[in-house]
Design a protein around this motif. Sequence first.
Motif, PDB file in Angstrom:
ATOM      1  N   ALA A 203       0.829  -1.209   0.000  1.00  0.00           N
ATOM      2  CA  ALA A 203       0.000   0.000   0.000  1.00  0.00           C
ATOM      3  C   ALA A 203       0.862   1.256   0.000  1.00  0.00           C
ATOM      4  O   ALA A 203       0.463   2.295  -0.535  1.00  0.00           O
ATOM      5  N   ASP A 207       1.594   1.122  -7.401  1.00  0.00           N
ATOM      6  CA  ASP A 207       0.648   1.815  -8.273  1.00  0.00           C
ATOM      7  C   ASP A 207      -0.541   0.918  -8.601  1.00  0.00           C
ATOM      8  O   ASP A 207      -1.667   1.386  -8.703  1.00  0.00           O
ATOM      9  N   ASP A 222      -6.070  -0.900  -9.569  1.00  0.00           N
ATOM     10  CA  ASP A 222      -5.349   0.291  -9.150  1.00  0.00           C
ATOM     11  C   ASP A 222      -5.194   0.260  -7.636  1.00  0.00           C
ATOM     12  O   ASP A 222      -6.143  -0.067  -6.913  1.00  0.00           O
ATOM     13  N   THR A 224      -4.974   2.550  -5.380  1.00  0.00           N
ATOM     14  CA  THR A 224      -5.855   3.454  -4.642  1.00  0.00           C
ATOM     15  C   THR A 224      -7.225   2.831  -4.464  1.00  0.00           C
ATOM     16  O   THR A 224      -7.811   2.878  -3.371  1.00  0.00           O
ATOM     17  N   ARG A 225      -7.722   2.217  -5.511  1.00  0.00           N
ATOM     18  CA  ARG A 225      -9.024   1.530  -5.426  1.00  0.00           C
ATOM     19  C   ARG A 225      -8.926   0.306  -4.523  1.00  0.00           C
ATOM     20  O   ARG A 225      -9.807   0.057  -3.695  1.00  0.00           O
ATOM     21  N   GLY A 228      -8.389   1.362  -0.863  1.00  0.00           N
ATOM     22  CA  GLY A 228      -9.372   2.342  -0.405  1.00  0.00           C
ATOM     23  C   GLY A 228     -10.768   1.940  -0.804  1.00  0.00           C
ATOM     24  O   GLY A 228     -11.211   0.823  -0.564  1.00  0.00           O
TER      25      GLY A 228
END
Length: 302
Positions: A203, A207, A222, A224-225, A228
């Motif tokens: 994390a 990327d 991704d 971030t997805r 999160g």
Amino acid sequence: MRGGRRIAAVTDASFDLAAGECLALVGESGCGKSVLASALLGLLPANAESAGAALLADGTDLLAADERLLARTVRGRRVGLVPQSPAAHLTPVRTVRSQLEEAVRELTPTPRKRLRAGAEAAAGRAAFPADRLDRYPHELSGGLAQRAATALALIGDAPLLLADEPTTGLDRALVDRTADELRRTVDEGRALLMITHDLAAAARIADRVAVMYAGRIVEIADATRFFGEPGPRHPYARGLLNALPERSFRPIPGMPPELGDLPAGCAFAARCDRPDVLCGTQPRFDGRAACHHAHAKDPSRA
């Protein structure tokens, strides 16, 4: 081959990796992550076979390359490796300093009189203490051996770096420092395939995330997805995150199947909390997730 039987350790693994990008490959032990890395560098056991293609930016096919090409022009120069078992990759009868100096001499245009400084600079990048450079591998802890191997891998500034469990044996502060150094190499334009159990390290620097289960990639997302919202699509990937202490701290029930005795359908169905009749057939990986219900609403998030 195992016991006279052919066993597919990795099947249909397909992904790309761009310069300046870190892809974290995650999953439980035995799912095929390290086998994949070994195949890319021609380090599989003699009884193993590989098929398909693994192309570098210059068109070199790593799976088709012979040992001479791999040894002379690929390993260390175009592809660097942080090995999973660093002690086995360090020469036992030579000090860490001498091994670093040799790598600096072979992989960089450093003048002979600057080899010592080059070795010390490489050690610093991997947080290897300068006062341990004159020790032999058997005199190092597991964490120090890991940092020595990381220093060796970083010397050539290869365009592609394979890091197989690069934070094993390190305390949290050194995990973060190692991850940050690897991220720095990515930000300088190199590609990094990071194989890890450490989702926190992934994390921190990834990327994108690829999740492997029972020899297959079951999700690519991704970062971030993935870490999160809305989170992973595949139930196995969600289970990995939910097992973290800072999340639900709830382990995935059961055990992964034996690679030599995989079910006909979804390999994760026996451990999934919402299997149905569709799971009796092998799900197709659509570039995002290999699950018949990957795009349905997760009831746990309702």
